[in-house]
Design a protein around this motif. Sequence first.
Motif, mmCIF file in Angstrom:
data_model
loop_
_atom_site.group_PDB
_atom_site.id
_atom_site.type_symbol
_atom_site.label_atom_id
_atom_site.label_comp_id
_atom_site.label_asym_id
_atom_site.label_seq_id
_atom_site.Cartn_x
_atom_site.Cartn_y
_atom_site.Cartn_z
ATOM 1 N N GLN A 1 0.823 -1.205 0.000
ATOM 2 C CA GLN A 1 0.000 0.000 0.000
ATOM 3 C C GLN A 1 0.856 1.253 0.000
ATOM 4 O O GLN A 1 0.345 2.360 -0.109
ATOM 5 C CB GLN A 1 -0.936 -0.010 1.209
ATOM 6 N N ASN B 1 3.312 -0.228 5.890
ATOM 7 C CA ASN B 1 2.268 -1.255 5.823
ATOM 8 C C ASN B 1 2.890 -2.608 5.521
ATOM 9 O O ASN B 1 3.954 -2.690 4.921
ATOM 10 C CB ASN B 1 1.230 -0.924 4.733
ATOM 11 N N THR C 1 3.678 -0.772 -4.844
ATOM 12 C CA THR C 1 2.308 -0.482 -5.281
ATOM 13 C C THR C 1 2.090 -0.736 -6.770
ATOM 14 O O THR C 1 0.950 -0.747 -7.231
ATOM 15 C CB THR C 1 1.973 0.984 -4.980
#
Length: 259
Positions: free
Chosen positions: A164, A171, A201
């Motif tokens: 994320q 995270n 990501t």
Amino acid sequence: ERECVCVTTAERETQPYSVHDHNPDSQTAPRPAHGGTRGSAMASSSEEISWISWFCSLRGNEFYCEVDEQYIQDKFNLTGLSDLVPNYRHALDMILDFEHEEELPDEQIQDVEQAAEMLYGFIHARYILTNRGLSRMLDKFQNSDFGSCPRVNCDGQACLPIGQSDLPGENTVKLFCPMCNEVYGARASRHQHIDGAYFGTTFPHMLFAVHPEYRPVGTFKKYVPKIYGFKLHHTAYAEQRARRDLERERERMLSSHRK
């Protein structure tokens, strides 16, 4: 002249790698000696096991793929990482299985091992965006090595790991479902300690951009709530709540009027 990691053969046999000290569900196999053979589970193989192969074979590290050593040896691919990882030079030498006659102090060995895990994670995030890295992760995706979507209407669709954030320490790794385009937490507790930045990501979307033929096709099935077989209008709950609030307000006014 390049420094080499100061870990002797005897120490590699006796010092457990600390990557999963924080994960009670992990089962860490002893690190084979440099030049030795694989563990008892692979005793039939005569191949020498590298640090990379050993690290990726640990329980809890199934999401990682093995990064080519040639990729790691190219300094261009490591640009900027020396500023992010402590004990960078020793950690890099450990990953590449470079050894030196001089020994590291015992108190520094654990720090180097932790730095090697961090450095490999950063390298891994870059490698899986290359053609070779995407190919290796695609094989794992086709084998459902990353798990399946927990959503019932996705019918067990295979997922991909995703972060994320591209910044470390923010995270843990999550799972992206290409069917419903949703992100879910990793099911196994042994995967819930992996930093999401080690996958980034971009990875799942890059994989399907390069290999669009592997993106699932078909109609997305959305769950439709029903009462006695009748679909609920999207305003049904709001209207019912407004009606209840109006009834309560009337009751309050009647009660105050009687007093």
